[in-house]
Design a protein around this motif. Structure first.
Motif, PDB file in Angstrom:
ATOM      1  N   PHE A 253      40.009  59.809  56.129  1.00 31.03           N
ATOM      2  CA  PHE A 253      39.695  58.616  57.118  1.00 31.03           C
ATOM      3  C   PHE A 253      41.032  57.578  57.294  1.00 31.03           C
ATOM      4  CE2 PHE A 253      38.221  53.945  57.776  1.00 31.03           C
ATOM      5  CZ  PHE A 253      37.761  54.230  58.398  1.00 31.03           C
ATOM      6  N   ALA A 254      41.807  57.868  55.972  1.00 34.96           N
ATOM      7  CA  ALA A 254      42.626  56.433  57.003  1.00 34.96           C
ATOM      8  C   ALA A 254      44.301  57.263  57.464  1.00 34.96           C
ATOM      9  CB  ALA A 254      43.648  56.641  55.117  1.00 34.96           C
ATOM     10  N   GLN A 255      43.833  58.716  57.439  1.00 30.87           N
ATOM     11  CA  GLN A 255      44.946  59.579  58.653  1.00 30.87           C
ATOM     12  C   GLN A 255      44.225  59.054  59.621  1.00 30.87           C
ATOM     13  OE1 GLN A 255      47.635  60.778  57.717  1.00 30.87           O
ATOM     14  NE2 GLN A 255      48.095  61.012  59.743  1.00 30.87           N
ATOM     15  N   ALA A 256      42.822  59.286  59.892  1.00 31.58           N
ATOM     16  CA  ALA A 256      42.699  59.473  61.199  1.00 31.58           C
ATOM     17  C   ALA A 256      42.413  57.792  61.588  1.00 31.58           C
ATOM     18  CB  ALA A 256      40.676  59.607  61.496  1.00 31.58           C
ATOM     19  N   ASP A 257      42.977  57.098  60.714  1.00 37.22           N
ATOM     20  CA  ASP A 257      42.724  55.740  61.205  1.00 37.22           C
ATOM     21  C   ASP A 257      44.306  55.437  61.381  1.00 37.22           C
ATOM     22  OD1 ASP A 257      41.744  52.503  61.300  1.00 37.22           O
ATOM     23  OD2 ASP A 257      43.150  52.454  59.485  1.00 37.22           O
ATOM     24  N   ALA A 258      45.235  55.525  60.890  1.00 37.54           N
ATOM     25  CA  ALA A 258      47.070  55.498  61.786  1.00 37.54           C
ATOM     26  C   ALA A 258      46.281  56.539  62.387  1.00 37.54           C
ATOM     27  CB  ALA A 258      47.846  56.536  60.430  1.00 37.54           C
TER      28      ALA A 258
END
Ligand code: ZN
Length: 505
Positions: free
Chosen positions: A435-440
């Motif tokens: 999720f954190a990577q997709a957000d970035a």
């Protein structure tokens, strides 16, 4: 004259696809048993399943298939490890090797003990009688030791069993990451428990008419991207997701007229599993390249939609108005903040399947530690209930008043599923990392979620995770996608960012 590798490869693939079709017939019978079958059909169904599973096992353990895979594993087709041919050959060989390592007598004893174990467990749980369950549990762990030894392992016995659910993962690595998580999570949960702020959780236990829950649940699962033209949603006692073929994915849920969340979050969870299943490449159906990687990665997809999205502020900024319209008697007068706090309540509790997003992983840690000790014979089964209570007191600050609400609550050990539990926690960890990577990568998901635009995130998941099938192991995939190995950092950060402001903790 021996076949050339390419011809041999085609033949092996055809055998694997045929077995997958048999397995999907078995899965369809299993789905039907849990959703539609009249109870009186049970005996005939058990005969059908036994016959089919015998045929499937025979096909997988056919010595000719093992020979062909052994030849292919030495051929130029495996030169490039992530190429289609190499992935399919490596994964199929590994599967066949594992299946043929177990003597037939052990396979049968494991199956019989699992069936008896579940029967005994159900009664023992209902009667809060651990002593009645103890002999069959002792036998189960003794057989699991034999099974692990037959599979073989480098570091520890538990590795050999973990591999069934989380291929290539190591106990030591999971243990290290979960210990890190525990160190940060226990103080966070304790601080929340001491906070004076409390959500009004009673507002989620009003009357929520089931037909409206059904309509709303379908609406949300379609909105996040579960494809109803290639799937179905039905009702069962215990929700699950099963892929029956390249364009046929079945998910289930259960409804409780006095609970807002149980069906809704359950439907989002199973939809997440279903979206992963529907995202695997159909052209590789029946082969490792068309299959999901591991239970941990599967669970990351369900948890992502259930928790990271489904309990997020922007998601409900988008849908809360609709919820109020669907359930005006219960929620028309409830301010958004009050609702949002209630669906994110954190409260140490006894039952794993009812646990919240933060304390859930502590339930897993208890089981992960205990099943390793049982497998290594460091903990006698007779001492299990006491060890269980001790760990709950230590990690969650509560103690079960009975074994029914303690060590007897889960089906897994009774069914011989040892090494399964950590995959739930791995799913939570991977979900937060993805999720954190997709957000970035997508330049901030919040505004998209608040507008109900889930397509970019779903495509990101498809592109980075789903379409690869089993091309990468779980560990390789998370490194490839996020640039980091498995870690507890993203999950802790997510929990602190959301729960800190709610609880002032
Ligand atoms: Zn799940």
């Amino acid at each position: 004259m021996p076949d050339d590798p390419q011809t041999l490869y085609q033949s092996v693939c055809q055998q694997a696809v045929d077995i997958a079709r048999l397995e999907s017939a078995e899965a369809l019978l299993g789905w039907d048993e849990l959703t539609k079958m009249p109870a009186a059909g049970a005996e005939h169904r058990a005969e059908q399943m036994k016959l089919l599973s015998g045929i499937i096992h025979q096909r997988w353990t056919n010595p000719r298939l093992a020979e062909q895979l052994a030849i292919l594993a030495e051929s130029p087709l495996v030169a490039e490890p992530h190429a289609d041919t190499a992935v399919n050959i490596r994964r199929l060989k590994r599967k066949v090797d594992r299946l043929t390592k177990l003597p037939q007598s052990l396979v049968e004893e494991l199956a019989q003990t699992a069936s008896l174990g579940q029967h005994v467990w159900r009664k023992a749980r209902a009667e809060d009688d651990f002593a009645a369950f103890r002999p069959v549990l002792e036998k189960t762990f003794s057989l699991k030791r034999q099974q692990a030894d037959a599979f073989g392992y480098d570091e520890c016995r538990y590795d050999a069993l973990l591999d069934d659910y989380e291929p290539d993962e190591r106990t030591a690595n999971v243990g290290r990451v979960l210990a890190e998580l525990r160190e940060r999570l226990v103080p966070l949960v304790a601080a929340i428990a001491q906070s004076e702020r409390r959500p009004n959780s009673a507002l989620l236990q009003q009357e929520f008419p089931i037909e409206r829950q059904q309509r709303f649940g379908r609406r949300l699962s379609a909105a996040i991207g579960f494809d109803y033209s290639r799937g179905r949603l039905d009702e069962t006692a215990h929700p699950f997701c099963t892929g029956l073929g390249p364009n046929d994915c079945r998910i289930t849920t259960r409804y409780d007229a006095r609970s807002f969340g149980s069906a809704l979050f359950g439907t989002l969870h199973e939809s997440g599993h279903g979206i992963y299943d529907q995202g695997t490449p159909t052209e590789h159906y029946g082969l490792p390249l068309g299959e999901t990687i591991s239970l941990g990665i599967h669970e990351s997809q369900s948890r992502l939609w259930e928790n990271l999205i489904g309990r997020s502020r922007p998601f409900w900024q988008c849908f809360y108005g609709e919820v109020q319209e669907a359930f005006p008697e219960a929620l028309a007068q409830t301010p958004f903040e009050e609702f949002f706090f209630a669906i994110n309540e954190v409260r140490p509790s006894l039952i794993r399947v009812e646990a919240d997003e933060a304390t859930y992983n502590l339930h897993i840690l208890v089981r992960f530690e205990l099943e390793q000790a049982l497998l290594d014979d460091d903990l006698p089964v007779a001492d299990l209930p006491g060890a269980w209570r001790e760990k709950y007191a230590h990690y969650l600050g509560i103690e079960p008043p009975s074994d029914t609400d303690g060590v007897l609550q889960d089906v897994h050990w009774s069914a011989g599923m040892v090494g399964y539990f950590p995959t739930y926690a791995l799913g939570n960890l991977y979900a937060a990392q993805f999720f954190a990577q997709a957000d970035a990568d997508l330049g901030g998901l919040e505004p998209m979620l608040a507008r109900g635009e889930f397509h970019p995130l779903r495509e990101w998941l498809r592109e980075n995770i789903h379409r690869h099938g089993q091309r990468y192991s779980a560990a390789e995939l998370v490194e490839r996608v996020t640039g980091k190995p498995l870690s507890s950092a993203a999950l802790i950060e997510h929990l602190r960012a959301k729960l800190g402001p709610l609880y002032g903790a």
